[in-house]
Design a protein around this motif. Structure first.
Motif, PDB file in Angstrom:
ATOM      1  N   ALA A   9       0.844  -1.197   0.000  1.00  0.00           N
ATOM      2  CA  ALA A   9       0.000   0.000   0.000  1.00  0.00           C
ATOM      3  C   ALA A   9       0.877   1.244   0.000  1.00  0.00           C
ATOM      4  O   ALA A   9       2.047   1.189   0.380  1.00  0.00           O
ATOM      5  CB  ALA A   9      -0.910   0.012   1.229  1.00  0.00           C
ATOM      6  N   ALA A  10       0.305   2.350  -0.412  1.00  0.00           N
ATOM      7  CA  ALA A  10       0.942   3.667  -0.307  1.00  0.00           C
ATOM      8  C   ALA A  10       0.233   4.404   0.816  1.00  0.00           C
ATOM      9  O   ALA A  10      -0.976   4.619   0.754  1.00  0.00           O
ATOM     10  CB  ALA A  10       0.816   4.431  -1.618  1.00  0.00           C
ATOM     11  N   VAL A  11       0.985   4.768   1.842  1.00  0.00           N
ATOM     12  CA  VAL A  11       0.411   5.422   3.015  1.00  0.00           C
ATOM     13  C   VAL A  11       0.992   6.835   3.120  1.00  0.00           C
ATOM     14  O   VAL A  11       2.211   7.005   2.998  1.00  0.00           O
ATOM     15  CB  VAL A  11       0.756   4.622   4.294  1.00  0.00           C
ATOM     16  N   PRO A  12       0.147   7.834   3.339  1.00  0.00           N
ATOM     17  CA  PRO A  12       0.706   9.165   3.548  1.00  0.00           C
ATOM     18  C   PRO A  12       1.761   9.121   4.663  1.00  0.00           C
ATOM     19  O   PRO A  12       1.499   8.597   5.755  1.00  0.00           O
ATOM     20  CB  PRO A  12      -0.507  10.011   3.956  1.00  0.00           C
ATOM     21  N   THR A  13       2.931   9.628   4.367  1.00  0.00           N
ATOM     22  CA  THR A  13       4.029   9.575   5.325  1.00  0.00           C
ATOM     23  C   THR A  13       3.628  10.207   6.655  1.00  0.00           C
ATOM     24  O   THR A  13       4.004   9.712   7.719  1.00  0.00           O
ATOM     25  CB  THR A  13       5.276  10.250   4.733  1.00  0.00           C
ATOM     26  N   ALA A  14       2.828  11.239   6.616  1.00  0.00           N
ATOM     27  CA  ALA A  14       2.356  11.893   7.844  1.00  0.00           C
ATOM     28  C   ALA A  14       1.459  10.975   8.679  1.00  0.00           C
ATOM     29  O   ALA A  14       1.250  11.227   9.866  1.00  0.00           O
ATOM     30  CB  ALA A  14       1.607  13.179   7.499  1.00  0.00           C
ATOM     31  N   ASN A  15       0.940   9.908   8.081  1.00  0.00           N
ATOM     32  CA  ASN A  15       0.035   8.983   8.784  1.00  0.00           C
ATOM     33  C   ASN A  15       0.760   7.759   9.349  1.00  0.00           C
ATOM     34  O   ASN A  15       0.118   6.767   9.674  1.00  0.00           O
ATOM     35  CB  ASN A  15      -1.070   8.508   7.843  1.00  0.00           C
ATOM     36  N   ARG A  16       2.079   7.814   9.449  1.00  0.00           N
ATOM     37  CA  ARG A  16       2.829   6.638   9.916  1.00  0.00           C
ATOM     38  C   ARG A  16       2.288   6.111  11.254  1.00  0.00           C
ATOM     39  O   ARG A  16       2.050   4.922  11.400  1.00  0.00           O
ATOM     40  CB  ARG A  16       4.315   6.967  10.025  1.00  0.00           C
ATOM     41  N   PRO A 100      -5.927   4.505   7.285  1.00  0.00           N
ATOM     42  CA  PRO A 100      -5.270   5.805   7.126  1.00  0.00           C
ATOM     43  C   PRO A 100      -4.535   5.931   5.784  1.00  0.00           C
ATOM     44  O   PRO A 100      -3.456   6.510   5.694  1.00  0.00           O
ATOM     45  CB  PRO A 100      -4.295   5.835   8.306  1.00  0.00           C
ATOM     46  N   PHE A 101      -5.122   5.339   4.753  1.00  0.00           N
ATOM     47  CA  PHE A 101      -4.552   5.381   3.409  1.00  0.00           C
ATOM     48  C   PHE A 101      -5.664   5.060   2.421  1.00  0.00           C
ATOM     49  O   PHE A 101      -6.755   4.679   2.811  1.00  0.00           O
ATOM     50  CB  PHE A 101      -3.384   4.389   3.255  1.00  0.00           C
ATOM     51  N   ASP A 102      -5.375   5.217   1.128  1.00  0.00           N
ATOM     52  CA  ASP A 102      -6.349   4.962   0.080  1.00  0.00           C
ATOM     53  C   ASP A 102      -6.402   3.462  -0.217  1.00  0.00           C
ATOM     54  O   ASP A 102      -5.524   2.925  -0.889  1.00  0.00           O
ATOM     55  CB  ASP A 102      -5.962   5.742  -1.176  1.00  0.00           C
ATOM     56  N   GLY A 103      -7.415   2.794   0.287  1.00  0.00           N
ATOM     57  CA  GLY A 103      -7.563   1.349   0.110  1.00  0.00           C
ATOM     58  C   GLY A 103      -7.746   0.919  -1.335  1.00  0.00           C
ATOM     59  O   GLY A 103      -7.498  -0.236  -1.672  1.00  0.00           O
ATOM     60  N   LYS A 104      -8.137   1.835  -2.207  1.00  0.00           N
ATOM     61  CA  LYS A 104      -8.301   1.494  -3.625  1.00  0.00           C
ATOM     62  C   LYS A 104      -6.962   1.218  -4.288  1.00  0.00           C
ATOM     63  O   LYS A 104      -6.911   0.586  -5.334  1.00  0.00           O
ATOM     64  CB  LYS A 104      -9.036   2.620  -4.359  1.00  0.00           C
TER      65      LYS A 104
END
Length: 117
Positions: A9-16, A100-104
């Motif tokens: 997945a790609a997770v916003p770094t701020a959402n670690r 906390p990320f785009d599940g798509k």
């Protein structure tokens, strides 16, 4: 034979930290419903490829980090039964525990173990 389910997945770094909390809470649910182990990893050396790569696979943006995760199940049958229970477990309902990320853009797949040395 063990069955492995993998996720990228790609997770916003701020959402670690939010991702870590979400993953920790979800891991408890997975283990309660039969998973043997849940591993969540935060990317630190994820190069862009010329043709394909982890970042390209999940359309990772500059402000995001690639994560790589896997769940070890005792068997495919245990996985299938466990996932049915997990999908009905209110603790993983997106309204209660939102991703906390785009599940798509999450990719996943299930794998039979061929070699385990």
């Amino acid at each position: 034979m063990q069955y492995i389910e993998g996720f990228v997945a790609a997770v916003p770094t701020a959402n670690r930290e939010a991702f870590r909390k979400h993953a920790t809470e979800a891991a408890a649910v997975f283990k309660e419903h039969g998973a043997l182990k849940v591993v969540e990893c935060w990317g630190t050396n994820i190069p862009d490829g010329e043709v394909t790569s982890f970042p390209k696979a999940v359309h990772c943006r500059e402000e995001e980090t690639v994560t790589f995760s896997w769940v070890i199940w005792p068997s495919r049958a245990v996985r299938d039964a466990g996932m049915e229970k997990i999908m009905n477990d209110p603790r993983v309902d997106p309204a209660v525990n939102p991703m906390p990320f785009d599940g798509k853009r999450l990719i996943w797949g299930g794998f039979e173990v061929l070699v385990d040395e």
